[in-house]
Design a protein around this motif. Structure first.
Motif, PDB file in Angstrom:
ATOM      1  N   ARG A 111       0.834  -1.214   0.000  1.00  0.00           N
ATOM      2  CA  ARG A 111       0.000   0.000   0.000  1.00  0.00           C
ATOM      3  C   ARG A 111       0.862   1.256   0.000  1.00  0.00           C
ATOM      4  N   GLU A 112       1.921   1.232   0.765  1.00  0.00           N
ATOM      5  CA  GLU A 112       2.831   2.374   0.787  1.00  0.00           C
ATOM      6  C   GLU A 112       3.508   2.555  -0.569  1.00  0.00           C
ATOM      7  N   TRP A 113       3.886   1.426  -1.170  1.00  0.00           N
ATOM      8  CA  TRP A 113       4.499   1.489  -2.501  1.00  0.00           C
ATOM      9  C   TRP A 113       3.514   2.043  -3.536  1.00  0.00           C
ATOM     10  N   VAL A 114       2.268   1.605  -3.468  1.00  0.00           N
ATOM     11  CA  VAL A 114       1.243   2.095  -4.397  1.00  0.00           C
ATOM     12  C   VAL A 114       1.060   3.602  -4.246  1.00  0.00           C
ATOM     13  N   ASP A 115       0.983   4.086  -3.011  1.00  0.00           N
ATOM     14  CA  ASP A 115       0.812   5.521  -2.787  1.00  0.00           C
ATOM     15  C   ASP A 115       1.991   6.297  -3.359  1.00  0.00           C
ATOM     16  N   GLY A 116       3.192   5.804  -3.166  1.00  0.00           N
ATOM     17  CA  GLY A 116       4.363   6.485  -3.715  1.00  0.00           C
ATOM     18  C   GLY A 116       4.401   6.465  -5.229  1.00  0.00           C
TER      19      GLY A 116
END
Length: 301
Positions: A111-116
Motif C-alpha cells: 500500500r505504501e508502494w502504491v501511494d508512492g
C-alpha cells in the motif's frame, strides 16, 4: 431596395403538389397503382401513386410466421442459455484481471508502494503540463519526425526498435536490415528506436497519444514481450493521457491490464526488474485510471 416577397397564409397552407389526401373507400380499386413506368412519371403522378398506395394499406400488418430449421445439437450436448451463458463468460479468464499468485509477486509494504507510485506519476504529469505551457515540444521548436498516426508497424519500430519488433515468432517482418520509410515525408525510422523524452512526448497531441498506446497494446496482446522499451513508452504515454478517458481508451487499457496481470502470474518472482515494471503499469492503469476495480483486485493475494 427591393422589399422581400410576402407569403400569405393561403400560400403556406397550399400543398406542393395537387395530390388528394382523402382516405380511399374500401370499394375503390387499387389495382391501377403501379410503379412499373417509374422513369416516365412526373413528380405529381409519382406522389399521387404513393398516396393512393398508402391509403389502401391497412393500419395494422401481421407478419407471416416462418419456421426456422436449426441443426440438431451433437449427442450429450448440454445447452447453456440466457444469463447462465453470460455468467460462464464473465467468470472465465477472458475477462479476468488476475490477482497476484503470491506475496513475492508484489512489492513489500504494497500500500505504501502504491501511494508512492501514484504520487510520482501525478508529479510527472504536472511537470509535463508545466513544460507544455512553457512551449516545450510546440510547433515552433525543433521536432522529431514521427510516423503517421495510423502506421502501426512503424510506430512499433519507432518505440521499441527493429530488433525487438522483428523478434516475435511468426512475425510478418522480413530479416533484411533495410531502413523503413515513414511515408511521403521521406523521413526514416531509427532502427534502434527512440527514447520517450519530454520534448518528444509534448509534440504528440492527445489523438496521437491515444493511437500510439493502442498500437503498443495491440502488439503486446499479440505476443510481443513486455520489454523495458515497451513498458517505458507505455508509462510515458499514459503520463500524457488526459482524463476522463474515452470509452475506447478504457477498453484498450482494460485489455492491456488483463494481459499484464496474466504475465505477472506466470513470471518467476526472482526477476525483480521485469516484475517491478509490470507492477508499475498495473498500478497506473488499474488504480490511477481506475480500470482494475480497486486495490484488492490487483494487489491482494
Amino acid at each position: 431596395r427591393i422589399p422581400p416577397p410576402t407569403i400569405s397564409n393561403t400560400t403556406m397552407d397550399r400543398p406542393c403538389l395537387p395530390v388528394p389526401r382523402r382516405r380511399k373507400r374500401n370499394d375503390e380499386s387499387t389495382n391501377d397503382v403501379s410503379f412499373d413506368n417509374f422513369e416516365s412519371m412526373d413528380a405529381m403522378e409519382y406522389m399521387k401513386a404513393v398516396v393512393q398506395q398508402a391509403n389502401a394499406m391497412p393500419d395494422v400488418f401481421v407478419a407471416s410466421s416462418t419456421q426456422t430449421k436449426h441443426p440438431k445439437p451433437p449427442p450429450n450436448h448440454t445447452p447453456i442459455e440466457g444469463s447462465a451463458a453470460s455468467l460462464q463468460y464473465l467468470i472465465s479468464d477472458r475477462v479476468a484481471v488476475l490477482p497476484p499468485p503470491t506475496h513475492r509477486h508484489i512489492p513489500g509494504n504494497c500500500r505504501e508502494w502504491v501511494d508512492g507510485t501514484l504520487a510520482n506519476f501525478s508529479s510527472l504529469r504536472e511537470y509535463l503540463e508545466y513544460c507544455r505551457r512553457k512551449g516545450v515540444g510546440g510547433k515552433s521548436t525543433d521536432r522529431t519526425p514521427v510516423p503517421p498516426m495510423k502506421d502501426r508497424l512503424n510506430w512499433h519500430i519507432f518505440c521499441v526498435g527493429s530488433d525487438e519488433a522483428r523478434g516475435n515468432e511468426g512475425s510478418y517482418f522480413d530479416d533484411s536490415d533495410e531502413e523503413l520509410d515513414l511515408g511521403n515525408n521521406g523521413n526514416i525510422v531509427d532502427q534502434n528506436g527512440y527514447e520517450p523524452t519530454v520534448e518528444l512526448l509534448l509534440q504528440l497531441d492527445q489523438v496521437m497519444v491515444r493511437s500510439v498506446i493502442s498500437h503498443l497494446s495491440y502488439y503486446a496482446e499479440q505476443g510481443w514481450s513486455t520489454s523495458a522499451a515497451r513498458t517505458k513508452w507505455l508509462y510515458a504515454l499514459l503520463s500524457r493521457l488526459e482524463r476522463p478517458i474515452h470509452r475506447d481508451d478504457a477498453a484498450t487499457m482494460y485489455g492491456l491490464l488483463k494481459l499484464l496481470t496474466k504475465v505477472r502470474n506466470k513470471i518467476n518472482p526472482d526477476k525483480d526488474e521485469e516484475l517491478a515494471r509490470l507492477n508499475v503499469l498495473i498500478c497506473i492503469i488499474g488504480l490511477y485510471f481506475e480500470q482494475g476495480g480497486g486495490f484488492q483486485n490487483i494487489f491482494s493475494c
